[in-house]
Design a protein around this motif. Structure first.
Motif, mmCIF file in Angstrom:
data_model
loop_
_atom_site.group_PDB
_atom_site.id
_atom_site.type_symbol
_atom_site.label_atom_id
_atom_site.label_comp_id
_atom_site.label_asym_id
_atom_site.label_seq_id
_atom_site.Cartn_x
_atom_site.Cartn_y
_atom_site.Cartn_z
ATOM 1 N N MET A 108 0.754 -1.054 0.051
ATOM 2 C CA MET A 108 -0.059 0.000 -0.025
ATOM 3 C C MET A 108 0.950 1.304 0.069
ATOM 4 O O MET A 108 0.684 2.218 -1.000
ATOM 5 C CB MET A 108 -0.823 0.112 1.190
ATOM 6 N N ILE A 109 2.020 1.341 0.749
ATOM 7 C CA ILE A 109 2.679 2.397 0.954
ATOM 8 C C ILE A 109 3.422 2.779 -0.445
ATOM 9 O O ILE A 109 3.683 3.839 -0.797
ATOM 10 C CB ILE A 109 3.926 2.342 2.126
ATOM 11 N N VAL A 186 -5.197 -1.929 17.964
ATOM 12 C CA VAL A 186 -4.407 -1.215 17.029
ATOM 13 C C VAL A 186 -4.634 0.328 17.287
ATOM 14 O O VAL A 186 -3.787 0.971 17.123
ATOM 15 C CB VAL A 186 -4.738 -1.755 15.602
ATOM 16 N N HIS A 187 -5.924 0.724 17.862
ATOM 17 C CA HIS A 187 -5.946 2.299 18.051
ATOM 18 C C HIS A 187 -4.889 2.496 19.271
ATOM 19 O O HIS A 187 -4.481 3.627 19.176
ATOM 20 C CB HIS A 187 -7.590 2.592 18.657
ATOM 21 N N LYS A 188 -4.838 1.708 20.066
ATOM 22 C CA LYS A 188 -3.907 1.951 21.262
ATOM 23 C C LYS A 188 -2.565 1.928 20.730
ATOM 24 O O LYS A 188 -1.849 2.428 21.689
ATOM 25 C CB LYS A 188 -4.566 1.164 22.493
ATOM 26 N N THR A 189 -2.144 0.788 20.034
ATOM 27 C CA THR A 189 -0.643 0.856 19.656
ATOM 28 C C THR A 189 -0.345 2.091 19.000
ATOM 29 O O THR A 189 0.709 2.603 19.184
ATOM 30 C CB THR A 189 -0.247 -0.339 18.988
ATOM 31 N N ASP A 190 -1.381 2.570 18.157
ATOM 32 C CA ASP A 190 -1.062 3.707 17.527
ATOM 33 C C ASP A 190 -0.920 4.978 18.497
ATOM 34 O O ASP A 190 -0.091 5.913 18.473
ATOM 35 C CB ASP A 190 -1.969 4.147 16.453
ATOM 36 N N GLU A 317 3.143 4.740 6.705
ATOM 37 C CA GLU A 317 4.226 4.222 7.371
ATOM 38 C C GLU A 317 3.860 3.970 8.724
ATOM 39 O O GLU A 317 4.125 3.096 9.558
ATOM 40 C CB GLU A 317 5.455 5.080 7.185
ATOM 41 N N GLU A 318 2.941 5.218 9.397
ATOM 42 C CA GLU A 318 2.766 5.326 10.603
ATOM 43 C C GLU A 318 1.670 3.811 10.882
ATOM 44 O O GLU A 318 1.724 3.500 11.793
ATOM 45 C CB GLU A 318 1.970 6.539 10.875
ATOM 46 N N SER A 322 2.038 0.970 13.531
ATOM 47 C CA SER A 322 1.094 0.415 14.799
ATOM 48 C C SER A 322 0.468 -1.095 14.352
ATOM 49 O O SER A 322 0.219 -1.670 15.263
ATOM 50 C CB SER A 322 -0.097 1.565 14.643
ATOM 51 N N LEU A 323 0.521 -1.370 13.107
ATOM 52 C CA LEU A 323 -0.076 -2.610 12.899
ATOM 53 C C LEU A 323 0.949 -3.934 13.085
ATOM 54 O O LEU A 323 0.691 -4.746 13.597
ATOM 55 C CB LEU A 323 -0.364 -2.871 11.111
#
Length: 343
Positions: A108-109, A186-190, A317-318, A322-323
């Motif tokens: 995707m990136i 994943v919300h919280k790792t981000d 990338e961000e 997080s993923l």
């Protein structure tokens, strides 16, 4: 230039509650198309929002009618749809988790780079006022060295929220790839990466299915995380918090403790070592509950990045970093080992 012509691919709950209303409210946007494989849902959504409807995302992308799309499909389609859109020269706002593997995320990136179009991942927790303020307090040295944290995101489960209820893709491994850990974790790792301003490097995790006997994905996960500077803490993600949802984060520093979204009235409470307590009322976090913040700011930031030709605040990338923490947690649970992120 005229208005940005936008399409929304996937007409489930996140599209209905966030993307469609926020695009409609944005004066720079014309909502021109919606797409869903369920023709009835696509038609009804199109009628409600005054847009054209498609049942094939390829047709929508090749129709020449849109400049940008939101990808609100099940997780397994995030990468293929986003890549097809970017290759068609269309900007993409993709829901989280951005992909189901690191390879997909990288593709995707790469597609965004090759096309010169924007790719943004919809990590709305970064734009919550208490979270933005906490990041500044930590970066400025206000709370000194950070020692530890704990963060949780849990509610009663997506069957109460998803348009398809218990039969929805959220609970099907081949479509969702991961349960509460991908939906909420994943919300919280981000968020942790954003607030702490550093990467998470090691993960140990327990990932279980204990509450949703009809699901073949996880509904309860607890992770221990370590950052590059040695900050350690826990992350819990759950679809089994049956009463109030929990969306809180606590940061323990040498000079103060920050309590984020932990108190119903004060979205940020700072408890200083000398006993002083500062309470901020900064507006509530966006939630699925009534009275939550009514805009996620994700749509406006995405539109702004296109109009001003700037890098989106949460680029691919961000989203991938997080993923990768989530992927490491799943691997840790499988191997019963502490896993280094991204390896």
């Amino acid at each position: 230039m005229g208005k940005l012509r936008v399409g929304v691919i996937g007409c489930g709950s996140i599209a209905q509650h966030r993307h469609l209303p926020e695009y409609r409210a944005n004066k720079h946007v014309e909502l021109v198309a919606v797409c869903d494989i369920n023709e009835k849902r696509a038609k009804e959504t199109a009628e409600k929002w005054g847009a054209a409807f498609f049942t094939s995302y390829e047709e929508l992308l090749n129709s020449g009618t849109v400049d940008a799309v939101s990808v609100c499909t099940s997780n397994n389609f995030h990468a293929p749809v986003s890549i097809a859109a970017l290759e068609a020269g269309i900007h993409v706002l993709c829901e989280k988790p951005m992909a189901t593997s690191k390879q997909e995320a990288e593709a995707m990136i790469q597609a965004a780079k090759a096309s010169g179009k924007k790719l943004m991942i919809a990590h709305n927790q970064r734009f919550v006022p208490s979270h933005e303020r906490a990041r500044k307090l930590i970066a400025s040295g206000e709370i000194g060295k950070v020692y530890s944290f704990r963060t949780a995101f849990g509610h009663g489960g997506p069957e109460n929220w998803s348009v398809e209820g218990k039969g929805g893709w959220f609970f099907q491994k081949e479509k969702a790839f991961v349960g509460a850990m991908g939906d909420l974790g994943v919300h919280k790792t981000d968020l942790l990466r954003y607030i702490l301003g550093e990467e998470i490097v090691e993960v140990g995790a327990f990932v279980e299915t204990s509450a949703k006997n009809f699901a073949d994905v996880d509904d309860n996960a607890v992770c221990v995380l370590k950052t590059e500077s040695g900050i350690i803490g826990t992350l819990a993600a759950s679809w089994a918090y049956v009463s109030r949802e929990d969306n809180s984060t606590i940061i323990y520093g040498e000079k103060a403790i920050l309590r984020l979204e932990d108190d119903p009235l004060h979205s940020l409470i700072v408890q200083y070592v000398n006993g002083e307590v500062v309470k901020y009322e900064l507006g509530r976090i966006q939630s699925n509950e009534e009275g939550g913040q009514n805009t996620s700011h994700v749509i406006e930031k995405f539109v702004e990045s296109i109009l001003l030709d700037q890098e989106p605040p949460v680029p691919g990338e961000e989203g991938m970093r997080s993923l990768e923490v989530i992927l490491a947690a799943l691997e840790s649970n499988e191997t019963k080992q502490i896993v280094r992120v991204g390896e």
